[in-house]
Design an enzyme around this catalytic site. Sequence first.
Site, PDB file in Angstrom:
ATOM      1  N   SER A 140       0.857  -1.191   0.000  1.00 49.80           N
ATOM      2  CA  SER A 140       0.000   0.000   0.000  1.00 49.80           C
ATOM      3  C   SER A 140       0.889   1.236   0.000  1.00 49.80           C
ATOM      4  O   SER A 140       2.079   1.156   0.347  1.00 49.80           O
ATOM      5  CB  SER A 140      -0.877   0.004   1.254  1.00 49.80           C
ATOM      6  OG  SER A 140      -1.514   1.250   1.444  1.00 49.80           O
ATOM      7  N   TYR A 153      -2.026   0.181  10.877  1.00 48.92           N
ATOM      8  CA  TYR A 153      -1.982  -0.303   9.497  1.00 48.92           C
ATOM      9  C   TYR A 153      -0.683   0.098   8.802  1.00 48.92           C
ATOM     10  O   TYR A 153      -0.050  -0.725   8.132  1.00 48.92           O
ATOM     11  CB  TYR A 153      -3.187   0.254   8.732  1.00 48.92           C
ATOM     12  CG  TYR A 153      -3.258  -0.204   7.297  1.00 48.92           C
ATOM     13  CD1 TYR A 153      -3.438  -1.556   6.989  1.00 48.92           C
ATOM     14  CD2 TYR A 153      -3.164   0.704   6.241  1.00 48.92           C
ATOM     15  CE1 TYR A 153      -3.512  -1.985   5.666  1.00 48.92           C
ATOM     16  CE2 TYR A 153      -3.245   0.281   4.929  1.00 48.92           C
ATOM     17  CZ  TYR A 153      -3.411  -1.059   4.645  1.00 48.92           C
ATOM     18  OH  TYR A 153      -3.484  -1.489   3.333  1.00 48.92           O
TER      19      TYR A 153
END
Length: 253
Positions: A140, A153
């Site tokens: 990501s 995250y």
Amino acid sequence: MSASTETATENRRVAVVTGASSGIGAATARALAADGWLVVVGARRLDRISALAAEIGGIGRELDVTDPESIAAFVDGLDRVNLLVNNAGGAKGWAPVADAVEEDWRWMWETNVIGTMRMTKALLPALIASGDGLIVTVTSVAALEPYDNGAGYTSAKHAQAVVHRTLRTELLGKPVRLTEIAPGMVETEFSVVRFDGDQDRADAVYEGLTPLTADDVAEVIAFTASRPPHVNLDQIVIKPRDQASARRNIKTG
């Protein structure tokens, strides 16, 4: 893979896609199948995996990357694998570090980091033996920079990415390529999971801009898998035009 399946598909390349019950994983499985791959799809939602496998002429197996026994059962008999797409992962919660929920952090690290390590370790012998293996890890933009309320995250994605990048050097000289795919905003079930099923809150993330779709990312993964053995696409960052970074898009300025 059963003996009958092996015989029927001996001339096809074999791809394994984790987290394939929806979103980027499912789209990637369809894109690879369209390119002639035999795709083995895995996820916890067996009903979705079975339906997807039937749709693309692949193989569906239940898989929970947080469970070593589930992984062992999934890889059993997969002696011939050319491509592993480490896609299983996700985010939970939207809290600053001061209010961090340890259970959410533990799930994110177990799924994104430990799950990637387990799947890669389990299939690495087959990937090397293939003579032209490829490991694609879907990280990501959160693996490249932090953002407020996302420490659980972003830290997990940073760690997942470093595991993948370390493999790049550890496997130098072996017939295995490694590509990190780092998407920005992609409208999938990602935000629904992060916000514990709150669909309205998830939808609000993408209001006022045009995010990527799962198919956009899948097309890039399929392209990566189509490159010749000597070409290694080390890292590909994919963001919508409306997003400049993990912190800035046309809504945040």
